[in-house]
Motif scaffolding. Structure first.
Motif, short mmCIF file in Angstrom:
data_model
loop_
_atom_site.label_atom_id
_atom_site.label_comp_id
_atom_site.label_asym_id
_atom_site.label_seq_id
_atom_site.Cartn_x
_atom_site.Cartn_y
_atom_site.Cartn_z
N VAL A 5 0.86 -1.17 0.00
CA VAL A 5 0.00 0.00 0.00
C VAL A 5 0.89 1.22 0.00
CG1 VAL A 5 -1.75 1.28 1.28
CG2 VAL A 5 -1.80 -1.21 1.25
N ALA A 6 0.51 2.23 -0.75
CA ALA A 6 1.29 3.46 -0.79
C ALA A 6 1.43 4.03 0.61
CB ALA A 6 0.62 4.47 -1.71
N ASN A 7 2.60 4.59 0.88
CA ASN A 7 2.89 5.17 2.18
C ASN A 7 2.71 4.13 3.28
OD1 ASN A 7 3.72 7.22 3.84
ND2 ASN A 7 1.71 8.20 3.98
N ALA A 46 3.83 4.88 7.11
CA ALA A 46 2.93 5.76 7.87
C ALA A 46 1.68 5.01 8.31
CB ALA A 46 2.56 6.98 7.03
N GLN A 47 1.15 4.18 7.39
CA GLN A 47 -0.05 3.42 7.72
C GLN A 47 0.24 2.38 8.80
OE1 GLN A 47 -2.79 2.19 4.73
NE2 GLN A 47 -1.86 3.50 3.16
N ALA A 48 1.42 1.78 8.75
CA ALA A 48 1.79 0.80 9.77
C ALA A 48 1.92 1.46 11.14
CB ALA A 48 3.11 0.12 9.39
N GLY A 57 2.72 -5.53 3.30
CA GLY A 57 4.00 -6.09 2.84
C GLY A 57 4.93 -6.54 3.94
N PHE A 58 4.44 -6.71 5.16
CA PHE A 58 5.28 -7.14 6.27
C PHE A 58 5.39 -8.66 6.33
CE2 PHE A 58 4.63 -2.84 7.46
CZ PHE A 58 5.61 -2.49 8.39
N LEU A 104 11.46 -4.28 4.98
CA LEU A 104 12.53 -3.41 4.50
C LEU A 104 11.95 -2.31 3.62
CD1 LEU A 104 15.19 -6.11 3.56
CD2 LEU A 104 15.32 -4.49 5.45
N GLN A 105 12.79 -1.30 3.31
CA GLN A 105 12.35 -0.18 2.47
C GLN A 105 11.84 -0.66 1.11
OE1 GLN A 105 12.11 3.04 3.25
NE2 GLN A 105 11.20 3.37 1.23
#
Length: 543
Positions: A486-488, A491-493, A529-530, A542-543
């Motif tokens: 997801v974009a950003n 911040a969402q995490a 994506g975790f 990771l980034q």
């Protein structure tokens, strides 16, 4: 608990502390978090300095232990006890003659009088509680034999238990006790009637007849001009009634004959955040006052359908892991659940590295294994598991209420459930989470009593958690693909972590982002994506 200075008291608290009469019965009404117990302590210490006898009576042993934890309590030598124990001590001193309708008559004879007391007709009862020693084992005579054997046993002190309530062995027949007190009042001495001030916390949880009994003892003491006739200082909130035999404020007022200018109110909430106070207020049963809403803000309380008891335990452990040095209360509705949560939590927190976390518990049924005297309060890294009936008057940084489906609304009614939830939620200073270990039907009775999501966020039920090894085997392209990411995302995490009370660590650019959430949190974390790391019990990306 730290006792406040006079300058720190609110106007309402100062009014009670300074101006409540010392020569009359007093009633103080106050919802949870308004400082009733602190005011009781200040009042008790002030009276003690004036040389008056004082006893501070609590509803149960847990609250008695908690109240004894006040700073400087040991130096005051103030007596803190339960109301039941205070009464039994008084009944022993009063030595009211036995009656035919009572139980066995107990006889206090020393070992050297064994043969004499046995010859007079008494028998040794190994398991009967001895009111003089506080241990099992005492000489006894059946009540129907007492009249014929009384003269032969007159040399020794005797005692007969107070009459029991006809509907419950857990309660006394206060009207019968009152009648016997009146009948034998002429034999009472200074030690029976010069009692000073009795401060009663959680006064709504005592039978209305208890106050009628106290009033007649007070009247007799005043009429006999003893030095310190009994005066009662009662603190109560009738919206926190959790017992079968309880009193309304009007019952207390009438029972003690309290004048209108001897009634006071406390309304300012010093314990809860605004969000917790709003949740508690939503369960208010419409009886008694609602405290003024606090200004301090925090997180909105959460309801989670965990579907297994292991998942409930996991959420508590995760919060403890992410919030070191906090005091946690775990509250349940049934004794078997208390025992299970205690055992599971003790086993789980033992594996948290670098922390020495205490998991303690108490119930009347388990008092031999979990004595109330061993309880610790006002210390960090302590988890206390209690039944609803034992949590009155306590406070914790975080409160987890487990399995509301155990509340038996169908049998006890919605008002009883709402009072239980009002009491439980208002114990928390920072965080409230309600956990359900079973799948929840949409028509569940307890759900109908829950407020809107503005006051209690619902965490949607999840699918069975994916094992850590499967998550780690997901191809990198899938874990970081646009469909899963997801974009950003960072911040969402962070927002997600703060909402659920999880620790959030951003170690970029040299490291990765960590969210200390349990494995069961797979759905939202995989969407961002975790991946799950089982050794750390956390999610990373990771980034």
């Amino acid at each position: 608990m730290r006792l406040p200075k006079l300058r720190d008291l609110t106007e309402a608290q100062r009014s009670v502390y300074l101006y409540a009469p010392k020569d009359a019965h007093v009633l103080v009404q106050g919802p949870p978090g308004t400082g009733k117990t602190l005011i009781a302590w200040l009042r008790a210490i002030g009276l003690q300095k004036l040389g008056q006898p004082v006893a501070l009576c609590m509803f149960n042993r847990v609250l008695m232990k908690y109240a004894s934890n006040v700073d400087g309590a040991q130096e005051t030598q103030l007596r803190v006890t339960t109301a039941r124990q205070w009464f039994l001590d008084w009944w022993l001193r009063a030595a009211i003659p036995p009656c035919k309708q009572g139980g066995d008559v107990l006889v206090n004879a020393p070992k050297e009088d064994k043969d004499a007391v046995k010859a007079a007709g008494a028998r040794w009862h190994f398991r009967t509680w001895n009111p003089w020693t506080g241990r099992p084992g005492v000489w006894a005579v059946a009540c129907e034999e007492w009249e014929t054997r009384a003269s032969g046993l007159a040399a020794w002190p005797r005692w007969q238990a107070p009459p029991e309530h006809p509907e419950s062995k857990q309660e006394y027949d206060w009207d019968a006790i009152r009648d016997r007190v009146i009948q034998h009042s002429g034999a009472f001495g200074e030690d029976v009637l010069s009692l000073g001030t009795l401060l009663i916390d959680e006064g709504q949880d005592f039978h209305a007849g208890f106050y009628r009994f106290l009033n007649i003892v007070s009247v007799i003491g005043s009429s006999m001009k003893v030095k310190h006739p009994l005066r009662c200082f009662v603190l109560a909130d009738e919206n926190q009634q959790l017992t079968q035999f309880n009193s309304t404020l009007e019952d207390i007022r009438q029972g003690l004959g309290i004048a209108e200018d001897c009634r006071f109110s406390l309304v300012d909430n010093f314990r809860n955040t605004l969000q917790i106070a709003e949740l508690a207020a939503s369960f208010h049963a419409g009886i008694g006052a609602i405290p003024v809403m606090p200004q301090r803000t925090g997180e909105v309380p959460l309801f989670v359908e965990c579907r297994t008891i292991a998942a409930c335990v996991g959420r508590v452990v995760t919060w403890i892991t992410n919030h070191p040095g906090k005091e946690v209360g775990v509250l349940v509705f049934r004794e078997p659940k208390r025992q299970e949560m205690h055992e599971r939590l003790a086993a789980e927190v033992a594996s948290i590295r670098g922390r020495n976390i205490t998991v303690q518990s108490y119930s009347w049924e388990s008092r031999a294994d979990n004595p109330s005297d061993s309880l610790v309060f006002d210390q960090g890294d302590v988890v206390t598991v209690l039944n609803m009936s034992s949590c009155k008057g306590l406070e914790f940084d975080a409160v987890f209420i487990v399995d509301p489906h155990d509340c038996a609304i169908a049998n006890l009614g919605a008002d009883r459930f709402r009072m239980q939830m009002f009491v439980a939620a208002s114990r928390a200073r920072e965080w409230v989470e309600i956990l359900e270990s079973a799948p929840v039907r949409t028509d569940a009775l307890f759900l109908q009593e829950f407020p809107s999501e503005e006051l209690l966020v619902r965490d949607a039920p999840r699918q069975k958690p994916v094992a850590a090894r499967v998550v780690q085997n997901v191809p990198p392209a899938r874990a970081t693909s646009p469909a899963a990411a997801v974009a950003n995302w960072a911040a969402q995490a962070e927002v997600l972590a703060r909402k659920h009370g999880f620790a959030f660590e951003d170690l970029r650019p040299k490291g990765c982002v960590w969210v200390n959430a349990p494995e069961s949190f797979s759905k939202p974390m995989e969407k961002l994506g975790f991946r799950y790391a089982s050794r750390r019990n956390a999610w990373w990306r990771l980034q």
